[in-house]
Scaffold this motif. Structure first.
Motif, PDB file in Angstrom:
ATOM      1  N   ARG A   1     -14.538   2.692  -6.727  1.00 14.49           N
ATOM      2  CA  ARG A   1     -13.814   1.745  -5.851  1.00 14.49           C
ATOM      3  C   ARG A   1     -12.701   2.429  -5.079  1.00 14.49           C
ATOM      4  NH1 ARG A   1     -10.733  -2.894  -8.161  1.00 14.49           N
ATOM      5  NH2 ARG A   1     -10.296  -3.369  -6.006  1.00 14.49           N
TER       6      ARG A   1
ATOM      7  N   GLU B   1      -6.715   2.511   9.879  1.00 13.41           N
ATOM      8  CA  GLU B   1      -8.090   2.031  10.025  1.00 13.41           C
ATOM      9  C   GLU B   1      -8.179   0.555  10.369  1.00 13.41           C
ATOM     10  OE1 GLU B   1      -9.020   3.343   6.050  1.00 13.41           O
ATOM     11  OE2 GLU B   1     -10.607   4.608   6.839  1.00 13.41           O
ATOM     12  N   TRP B   2      -7.200  -0.208   9.922  1.00 16.01           N
ATOM     13  CA  TRP B   2      -7.298  -1.649  10.077  1.00 16.01           C
ATOM     14  C   TRP B   2      -5.995  -2.243  10.590  1.00 16.01           C
ATOM     15  CZ3 TRP B   2     -12.058  -3.424   9.476  1.00 16.01           C
ATOM     16  CH2 TRP B   2     -12.928  -2.777   8.584  1.00 16.01           C
TER      17      TRP B   2
ATOM     18  N   TYR C   1     -14.335  -4.423  15.257  1.00 11.29           N
ATOM     19  CA  TYR C   1     -15.101  -4.987  14.137  1.00 11.29           C
ATOM     20  C   TYR C   1     -14.160  -5.748  13.210  1.00 11.29           C
ATOM     21  CZ  TYR C   1     -17.457  -5.084   9.615  1.00 11.29           C
ATOM     22  OH  TYR C   1     -17.975  -5.495   8.413  1.00 11.29           O
TER      23      TYR C   1
ATOM     24  N   ARG D   1     -10.439  -7.930  -3.760  1.00 10.89           N
ATOM     25  CA  ARG D   1     -10.388  -8.168  -5.200  1.00 10.89           C
ATOM     26  C   ARG D   1      -8.965  -7.994  -5.723  1.00 10.89           C
ATOM     27  NH1 ARG D   1     -15.555  -5.121  -7.783  1.00 10.89           N
ATOM     28  NH2 ARG D   1     -14.921  -3.347  -6.514  1.00 10.89           N
ATOM     29  N   ASN D   2      -8.790  -8.283  -7.012  1.00 10.41           N
ATOM     30  CA  ASN D   2      -7.522  -8.026  -7.705  1.00 10.41           C
ATOM     31  C   ASN D   2      -6.377  -8.870  -7.126  1.00 10.41           C
ATOM     32  OD1 ASN D   2      -6.157  -6.760  -9.747  1.00 10.41           O
ATOM     33  ND2 ASN D   2      -5.769  -4.862  -8.613  1.00 10.41           N
TER      34      ASN D   2
ATOM     35  N   ARG E   1     -13.605  -8.353   9.699  1.00 13.56           N
ATOM     36  CA  ARG E   1     -14.151  -8.891   8.453  1.00 13.56           C
ATOM     37  C   ARG E   1     -13.068  -9.714   7.763  1.00 13.56           C
ATOM     38  NH1 ARG E   1     -12.344  -5.966   3.912  1.00 13.56           N
ATOM     39  NH2 ARG E   1     -13.776  -7.174   2.637  1.00 13.56           N
TER      40      ARG E   1
ATOM     41  N   VAL F   1     -18.134  -0.910   1.175  1.00 10.34           N
ATOM     42  CA  VAL F   1     -17.614  -2.208   0.746  1.00 10.34           C
ATOM     43  C   VAL F   1     -17.445  -3.115   1.948  1.00 10.34           C
ATOM     44  CG1 VAL F   1     -15.579  -3.364  -0.182  1.00 10.34           C
ATOM     45  CG2 VAL F   1     -16.516  -1.384  -1.338  1.00 10.34           C
ATOM     46  N   PHE F   2     -17.113  -2.496   3.081  1.00  7.60           N
ATOM     47  CA  PHE F   2     -16.820  -3.289   4.272  1.00  7.60           C
ATOM     48  C   PHE F   2     -18.070  -3.524   5.086  1.00  7.60           C
ATOM     49  CE2 PHE F   2     -12.907  -0.839   3.428  1.00  7.60           C
ATOM     50  CZ  PHE F   2     -12.206  -1.885   2.891  1.00  7.60           C
TER      51      PHE F   2
ATOM     52  N   ASP G   1      -6.213  -6.551  -3.189  1.00  7.77           N
ATOM     53  CA  ASP G   1      -6.737  -5.248  -2.770  1.00  7.77           C
ATOM     54  C   ASP G   1      -7.462  -5.393  -1.439  1.00  7.77           C
ATOM     55  OD1 ASP G   1      -5.693  -4.238  -5.044  1.00  7.77           O
ATOM     56  OD2 ASP G   1      -7.594  -3.709  -5.988  1.00  7.77           O
ATOM     57  N   VAL G   2      -7.586  -4.298  -0.724  1.00  8.15           N
ATOM     58  CA  VAL G   2      -8.153  -4.357   0.628  1.00  8.15           C
ATOM     59  C   VAL G   2      -9.637  -4.735   0.611  1.00  8.15           C
ATOM     60  CG1 VAL G   2      -8.778  -1.928   0.765  1.00  8.15           C
ATOM     61  CG2 VAL G   2      -8.152  -3.147   2.852  1.00  8.15           C
ATOM     62  N   ASP G   3     -10.276  -4.633  -0.550  1.00  8.65           N
ATOM     63  CA  ASP G   3     -11.663  -5.091  -0.638  1.00  8.65           C
ATOM     64  C   ASP G   3     -11.747  -6.551  -1.080  1.00  8.65           C
ATOM     65  OD1 ASP G   3     -10.960  -4.913  -3.269  1.00  8.65           O
ATOM     66  OD2 ASP G   3     -12.421  -3.374  -3.805  1.00  8.65           O
TER      67      ASP G   3
ATOM     68  N   ARG H   1      -3.982   0.423   0.326  1.00  7.94           N
ATOM     69  CA  ARG H   1      -5.011  -0.144  -0.543  1.00  7.94           C
ATOM     70  C   ARG H   1      -4.787  -1.611  -0.849  1.00  7.94           C
ATOM     71  NH1 ARG H   1      -4.804   4.725  -4.655  1.00  7.94           N
ATOM     72  NH2 ARG H   1      -6.509   6.022  -3.886  1.00  7.94           N
TER      73      ARG H   1
END
Lengths: 225, 438
Positions: free
Chosen positions: A155, B350-351, B373, B416-417, B375, A224-225, B412-414, B394
């Motif tokens: 991760r 990146e974002w 892009y 989660r958490n 999300r 993941v993205f 978290d950036v995905d 992160r």
């Protein structure tokens, strides 16, 4: 004439018997020639299903750097890569090149088929279709699941999906890890270390279905993205 | 037998030999498991209270788990000793730790030193059976409260463990500034990144908003109504400085520090027009960036300091734009949705995370500033807004009203958490994440 065991043996000098033996030999030889040389005769050659797939997968590109290897318990001998066949300078007087030896044929095929495009798991459908040994395919799935399960910290690198670490892993017929060599680094040593740990943690592996095996293991973080 | 037939048979035989002893295995995604660390109780030097060591131990485990990248192995699974018995003895039975699924063993010693505390530690890679980095030490300054300092040392160590696994330091020892009305007025507070020890840092009895950290985490810019109009104030640690940045009578707000050169971007309303300006941290060199009749607000810097993202309603609704400071050219970044606001550019570049209105609520989205892009990051039937990046890129802190009042959360950036940071009283808003202190 009576043999030692008292059996009666037909006389060799009997012309009818000689003619029969000669006819039988001729018929068998003729049939053998026809089956061997006719196009349909090739069907008798065992279909090289797994042979084709694994030949292609065994053609990785040259390592980007000198592999770093670790010896586990016993000395490890990873086969050296075959040296490229020396170019044969054609004789001026020869009109046809000499027939290729088997090693030259293998080298030629390796040169013509890009390893990355031909490996199983590739997106090249032609390379994947119909050539998978079911036993090895199932074994590969088990290894994938086992390595994923033991890969800690993937991760942490999920935001860098382009990372790729390649390892050459030798396991013996019992599935014991015999050697690890990193063939290509990702450029991120922490990612490479996490992948190497996954291999160590996953060992010992299930016993390979066809004896000792060398694995070409490619680790990617996955998007993941 | 013809030569070509012999060659064919040899070729097939050779290929069979290769086929049977090589196999390619692609491992494209881990199971998402964190690094597992066996954390021993540290050896105590003379005069170190067992309760202090226990507090350190709990803070260390909490710091690891906050990272989302590492976690502690339950001591009930230990095959080896629960505590570091002799730190000077560096022998290590890696099989004991590998057998319980630990990726690493952390052991160390706490001792008193120069009226403060010193932490010595080492980390072993129990899978590969080798040290993971060199032994190291942290030392706290002398102070009246070892209990308060031990928490920081523990989180600092947790962040170092994350760094030794990933190459990027963790953020559990960093701080988040935010605004809370828990005392009646809207004041600026600072808390640990895990929500610990919230401390009020302004107390002027008026409205204080939009804190922003300097790159070295030593100073805060914030918007205060103390003088009767919104003004950008600067506040340094140790209260060396606390006052307005500019002397003009125009309304100024949302000062945001540039990542490198000491400039601040801020929003100023002058002659009825709201635009983005730049000014030095000494209050000099004021210059205008945007020159539109529309409202421009919410500036955020790219990590290289060369571009600004901001919100403008020049198209008829608030949308995100990116402006190249050298060329002065702006381009629209968002086209979806009728209200996009609160952009924050990630430290990795990146974002850009921002709040987008969907229906009657705001959700958080990530957008690639180059490709556009997009999300989703956080979606919930209640409001999620005002995002701020952690210094490692992160995590994202944000404000949500999912419990009725507004609280600070982190994710978290995905995606989660997710966890809530602020306690059960007052409304909290405007999070700003500081960089590392040392």
């Amino acid at each position: 004439m009576t043999g030692r065991l008292g059996m009666h043996v037909p006389l060799r000098a009997d012309p009818a018997f000689r003619w029969l033996v000669a006819w039988s030999l001729g018929a068998h030889l003729g049939l053998g020639m026809v089956l061997t040389l006719s196009p349909s005769g090739r069907a008798l050659i065992p279909a090289p299903h797994a042979v084709m797939v694994e030949l292609l997968t065994a053609l990785p590109g040259a390592p980007a750097h000198r592999p770093r290897r670790q010896v586990v318990d016993e000395p490890v001998v990873i086969p050296k890569r075959p040296k490229p066949a020396k170019p044969v300078s054609p004789r001026p007087e020869a009109r046809k090149p000499p027939p290729l030896t088997a090693a030259q044929l293998i080298a030629k095929i390796r040169k013509e088929i890009p390893a990355e495009a031909a490996g199983p798991g590739t997106s090249n459908p032609a390379a994947r279709s119909g050539f998978v040994d079911p036993l090895l395919a199932a074994y590969r799935s088990r290894l994938q699941a086992r390595l994923r399960r033991n890969w800690s910290g993937a991760r942490a690198f999920a935001a860098q999906p382009s990372l790729l670490a390649r390892f050459e892993v030798e396991i013996n017929q019992a599935g014991k890890l015999v050697g690890i060599a990193q063939r290509e680094g990702s450029g991120n040593r922490y990612f490479d270390e996490s992948a190497e740990r996954a291999i160590w943690r996953a060992a010992p592996f299930p016993a390979p279905p066809r004896g000792a095996l060398t694995l070409d293991v490619n680790f990617r973080p996955g998007a993941v993205f | 037998m013809p030569a070509w037939l012999a060659a064919l048979w040899l070729l097939i035989a050779a290929a069979s030999a290769v086929a049977e002893d090589r196999l390619q295995v692609d491992v494209d995604q881990g199971a998402g498991r964190a690094y597992r660390v066996a954390v021993q109780h540290f050896e105590r030097g003379p005069g170190v209270d067992p309760e202090l060591e226990e507090r350190f131990h709990q803070a260390l485990i909490s710091g690891l788990e906050y990272s989302g990248i590492a976690e502690a192995v339950s001591p009930r699974a230990f095959l080896g000793p629960l505590e570091t018995r002799d730190y000077e003895d560096a022998s290590f039975q890696c099989d004991d730790w590998r057998a319980i699924g630990a990726d690493a063993l952390l052991q160390g010693r706490i001792e008193s030193a120069d009226a403060g505390l010193r932490i010595r530690f080492r980390l072993f890679d129990s899978v590969r059976c080798l040290p993971l980095g060199k032994p190291h030490r942290y030392q706290s300054e002398a102070g009246p409260s070892d209990a308060g300092r031990i928490g920081y040392l523990a989180r600092r160590l947790a962040d170092e463990v994350v760094r030794r696994f990933t190459g990027q330091r963790g953020v559990s020892s960093t701080q988040i500034a935010f605004v809370s009305d828990r005392g009646g007025n809207k004041e600026v507070f600072i808390m640990g990144a895990d929500g610990s020890a919230p401390t009020r840092v302004t107390g002027n009895g008026d409205i204080n908003l939009f804190p922003s950290w300097s790159p070295d985490a030593d100073s805060l810019a914030y918007t205060s109504y103390k003088s009767g109009r919104p003004d950008v104030w600067l506040l340094s640690r140790g209260a060396r400085r606390n006052g307005p940045l500019l002397g003009s009578r125009d309304a100024k707000y949302r000062g945001v520090w540039a990542p490198r050169n000491g400039d601040l971007a801020l929003v100023m309303s002058r002659e009825g027009n709201t635009d983005i300006y730049l000014v030095g941290e000494n209050g000099r060199g004021l210059r205008r960036v945007t020159r539109d009749r529309s409202i421009e607000t919410s500036p955020t810097w790219s990590p290289d300091g060369l571009r600004l993202a901001y919100v403008s309603d020049r198209s008829g609704s608030p949308q995100l734009y990116v402006r190249d400071l050298a060329s002065g050219k702006s381009r629209r970044l968002t086209f979806e949705g009728s209200y996009n606001a609160s952009p924050a550019w990630s430290p990795t570049g990146e974002w850009i995370v921002y709040a987008a209105r969907s229906g009657s609520n705001f959700d958080l989205y990530l957008i690639d500033p180059d490709s556009g892009y997009t999300r989703p990051l956080v979606s919930h039937p209640r409001q999620d807004e005002e995002p701020a990046w952690s210094p490692d890129g992160r995590k994202v802190a944000f404000v949500s009203s999912r419990r009725g009042r507004t609280d600070i959360y982190v994710v978290d950036v995905d995606g989660r958490n997710l966890r809530r940071l602020t306690a059960d009283f007052g409304n909290s808003s405007n999070p700003a994440w500081a960089s590392w202190l040392d």
